[in-house]
Motif scaffolding. Structure first.
Motif, PDB file in Angstrom:
ATOM      1  N   GLU A  20       7.684 -23.166 -16.789  1.00 49.57           N
ATOM      2  CA  GLU A  20       6.587 -23.846 -16.113  1.00 49.57           C
ATOM      3  C   GLU A  20       5.674 -22.828 -15.420  1.00 49.57           C
ATOM      4  O   GLU A  20       4.454 -22.917 -15.503  1.00 49.57           O
ATOM      5  CB  GLU A  20       7.139 -24.852 -15.102  1.00 49.57           C
ATOM      6  CG  GLU A  20       6.048 -25.700 -14.473  1.00 49.57           C
ATOM      7  CD  GLU A  20       6.598 -26.704 -13.478  1.00 49.57           C
ATOM      8  OE1 GLU A  20       6.100 -27.827 -13.461  1.00 49.57           O
ATOM      9  OE2 GLU A  20       7.530 -26.347 -12.712  1.00 49.57           O
ATOM     10  N   TYR A  48      11.226 -30.607 -21.261  1.00 51.33           N
ATOM     11  CA  TYR A  48      12.253 -31.618 -21.028  1.00 51.33           C
ATOM     12  C   TYR A  48      13.567 -30.912 -20.754  1.00 51.33           C
ATOM     13  O   TYR A  48      14.009 -30.092 -21.555  1.00 51.33           O
ATOM     14  CB  TYR A  48      12.421 -32.508 -22.269  1.00 51.33           C
ATOM     15  CG  TYR A  48      11.201 -33.317 -22.588  1.00 51.33           C
ATOM     16  CD1 TYR A  48      11.029 -34.601 -22.064  1.00 51.33           C
ATOM     17  CD2 TYR A  48      10.195 -32.792 -23.391  1.00 51.33           C
ATOM     18  CE1 TYR A  48       9.890 -35.343 -22.346  1.00 51.33           C
ATOM     19  CE2 TYR A  48       9.050 -33.526 -23.677  1.00 51.33           C
ATOM     20  CZ  TYR A  48       8.915 -34.801 -23.153  1.00 51.33           C
ATOM     21  OH  TYR A  48       7.785 -35.530 -23.432  1.00 51.33           O
ATOM     22  N   LYS A  73      10.305 -32.761 -17.259  1.00 48.55           N
ATOM     23  CA  LYS A  73      10.927 -34.086 -17.158  1.00 48.55           C
ATOM     24  C   LYS A  73      12.419 -33.910 -17.375  1.00 48.55           C
ATOM     25  O   LYS A  73      12.847 -33.258 -18.316  1.00 48.55           O
ATOM     26  CB  LYS A  73      10.362 -35.028 -18.219  1.00 48.55           C
ATOM     27  CG  LYS A  73       8.887 -35.309 -18.029  1.00 48.55           C
ATOM     28  CD  LYS A  73       8.311 -36.008 -19.266  1.00 48.55           C
ATOM     29  CE  LYS A  73       6.832 -35.756 -19.442  1.00 48.55           C
ATOM     30  NZ  LYS A  73       6.473 -34.349 -19.725  1.00 48.55           N
ATOM     31  N   ASN A 112       9.983 -36.978 -32.666  1.00 45.86           N
ATOM     32  CA  ASN A 112       8.980 -35.948 -32.428  1.00 45.86           C
ATOM     33  C   ASN A 112       9.219 -34.745 -33.322  1.00 45.86           C
ATOM     34  O   ASN A 112      10.017 -33.879 -32.997  1.00 45.86           O
ATOM     35  CB  ASN A 112       9.031 -35.552 -30.950  1.00 45.86           C
ATOM     36  CG  ASN A 112       7.776 -34.862 -30.529  1.00 45.86           C
ATOM     37  OD1 ASN A 112       7.210 -34.077 -31.289  1.00 45.86           O
ATOM     38  ND2 ASN A 112       7.338 -35.142 -29.326  1.00 45.86           N
ATOM     39  N   ASP A 123       2.150 -25.240 -26.756  1.00 46.58           N
ATOM     40  CA  ASP A 123       1.534 -26.576 -26.793  1.00 46.58           C
ATOM     41  C   ASP A 123       2.469 -27.653 -27.319  1.00 46.58           C
ATOM     42  O   ASP A 123       2.088 -28.808 -27.424  1.00 46.58           O
ATOM     43  CB  ASP A 123       0.271 -26.540 -27.665  1.00 46.58           C
ATOM     44  CG  ASP A 123      -0.740 -25.546 -27.120  1.00 46.58           C
ATOM     45  OD1 ASP A 123      -0.807 -25.394 -25.877  1.00 46.58           O
ATOM     46  OD2 ASP A 123      -1.457 -24.924 -27.931  1.00 46.58           O
ATOM     47  N   LYS A 124       3.669 -27.260 -27.671  1.00 47.08           N
ATOM     48  CA  LYS A 124       4.615 -28.234 -28.219  1.00 47.08           C
ATOM     49  C   LYS A 124       5.589 -28.696 -27.133  1.00 47.08           C
ATOM     50  O   LYS A 124       5.822 -27.992 -26.164  1.00 47.08           O
ATOM     51  CB  LYS A 124       5.412 -27.606 -29.372  1.00 47.08           C
ATOM     52  CG  LYS A 124       4.563 -27.233 -30.568  1.00 47.08           C
ATOM     53  CD  LYS A 124       5.463 -26.767 -31.693  1.00 47.08           C
ATOM     54  CE  LYS A 124       4.735 -26.193 -32.883  1.00 47.08           C
ATOM     55  NZ  LYS A 124       3.635 -26.950 -33.406  1.00 47.08           N
ATOM     56  N   PRO A 125       6.155 -29.880 -27.328  1.00 50.19           N
ATOM     57  CA  PRO A 125       7.198 -30.314 -26.392  1.00 50.19           C
ATOM     58  C   PRO A 125       8.452 -29.471 -26.611  1.00 50.19           C
ATOM     59  O   PRO A 125       8.806 -29.166 -27.756  1.00 50.19           O
ATOM     60  CB  PRO A 125       7.443 -31.777 -26.788  1.00 50.19           C
ATOM     61  CG  PRO A 125       6.920 -31.918 -28.169  1.00 50.19           C
ATOM     62  CD  PRO A 125       5.866 -30.874 -28.357  1.00 50.19           C
ATOM     63  N   CYS A 177      13.575 -23.934 -17.358  1.00 49.06           N
ATOM     64  CA  CYS A 177      12.405 -24.811 -17.288  1.00 49.06           C
ATOM     65  C   CYS A 177      11.450 -24.370 -16.179  1.00 49.06           C
ATOM     66  O   CYS A 177      10.242 -24.328 -16.374  1.00 49.06           O
ATOM     67  CB  CYS A 177      12.824 -26.263 -17.051  1.00 49.06           C
ATOM     68  SG  CYS A 177      13.374 -27.108 -18.536  1.00 49.06           S
ATOM     69  N   SER A 194       5.433 -30.606 -14.732  1.00 46.42           N
ATOM     70  CA  SER A 194       5.480 -30.589 -16.190  1.00 46.42           C
ATOM     71  C   SER A 194       6.901 -30.543 -16.747  1.00 46.42           C
ATOM     72  O   SER A 194       7.100 -30.368 -17.933  1.00 46.42           O
ATOM     73  CB  SER A 194       4.674 -29.410 -16.708  1.00 46.42           C
ATOM     74  OG  SER A 194       5.033 -28.241 -16.020  1.00 46.42           O
ATOM     75  N   LEU A 211       8.939 -31.162 -31.900  1.00 42.41           N
ATOM     76  CA  LEU A 211       9.818 -30.776 -30.803  1.00 42.41           C
ATOM     77  C   LEU A 211      10.528 -29.448 -31.070  1.00 42.41           C
ATOM     78  O   LEU A 211      11.055 -29.221 -32.141  1.00 42.41           O
ATOM     79  CB  LEU A 211      10.872 -31.867 -30.566  1.00 42.41           C
ATOM     80  CG  LEU A 211      11.834 -31.623 -29.406  1.00 42.41           C
ATOM     81  CD1 LEU A 211      11.103 -31.729 -28.069  1.00 42.41           C
ATOM     82  CD2 LEU A 211      12.992 -32.606 -29.454  1.00 42.41           C
ATOM     83  N   THR A 238       3.750 -26.666 -20.403  1.00 41.02           N
ATOM     84  CA  THR A 238       3.454 -27.925 -19.717  1.00 41.02           C
ATOM     85  C   THR A 238       4.203 -29.138 -20.248  1.00 41.02           C
ATOM     86  O   THR A 238       4.073 -30.231 -19.714  1.00 41.02           O
ATOM     87  CB  THR A 238       1.949 -28.232 -19.812  1.00 41.02           C
ATOM     88  OG1 THR A 238       1.588 -28.218 -21.195  1.00 41.02           O
ATOM     89  CG2 THR A 238       1.134 -27.200 -19.057  1.00 41.02           C
ATOM     90  N   ASN A 239       4.975 -28.954 -21.302  1.00 43.63           N
ATOM     91  CA  ASN A 239       5.610 -30.115 -21.912  1.00 43.63           C
ATOM     92  C   ASN A 239       7.113 -29.864 -22.050  1.00 43.63           C
ATOM     93  O   ASN A 239       7.633 -29.703 -23.151  1.00 43.63           O
ATOM     94  CB  ASN A 239       4.954 -30.347 -23.284  1.00 43.63           C
ATOM     95  CG  ASN A 239       5.092 -31.781 -23.734  1.00 43.63           C
ATOM     96  OD1 ASN A 239       5.857 -32.555 -23.179  1.00 43.63           O
ATOM     97  ND2 ASN A 239       4.353 -32.129 -24.766  1.00 43.63           N
TER      98      ASN A 239
END
Length: 103
Positions: free
Chosen positions: A81, A89, A4, A18, A60-62, A77, A2, A21, A86-87
């Motif tokens: 995780e 970057y 990136k 976004n 629930d947000k990036p 990160c 999850s 974000l 889960t989202n």
């Protein structure tokens, strides 16, 4: 997985496209005061464990996580995780490699 890992231009387009974000700066407060990506919130990586409740509302947000060069943000990160986020970057190269808007 999850998390990136993204570069500066990917981060810039993420920020632009976004509106949900969350931008999380995990550097120390003095670094954050000097310069930061516009609209970011600051929770130093050393404190993230204790501030996790603060971040729960963003689960629930990036979330774009960055530091100076990308090391502390990787640690943050991985921790997030484990906590079920889960989202995520991770900004590769950190703020030093970021070419977008900085305040």
């Amino acid at each position: 997985m999850s998390i990136k890992s993204i570069n500066s231009s990917q981060a810039e387009s993420l920020i632009k496209n976004n509106k949900d974000l969350v931008i999380l700066d995990v550097r120390r407060p003095n670094e954050f005061k000097e310069s930061r990506i516009v609209n970011s919130i600051n929770i130093p990586v050393e404190e993230i464990e204790w501030e996790i409740d603060e971040l729960e509302k963003y689960k629930d947000k990036p979330i774009l996580v960055y530091c100076k060069v990308g090391v502390r943000s990787s640690v943050a990160c991985a921790f997030l995780e484990e906590e079920g986020f889960t989202n995520l970057y991770n900004l590769r190269g950190g703020i030093l490699d970021f070419n977008g808007e900085i305040e």
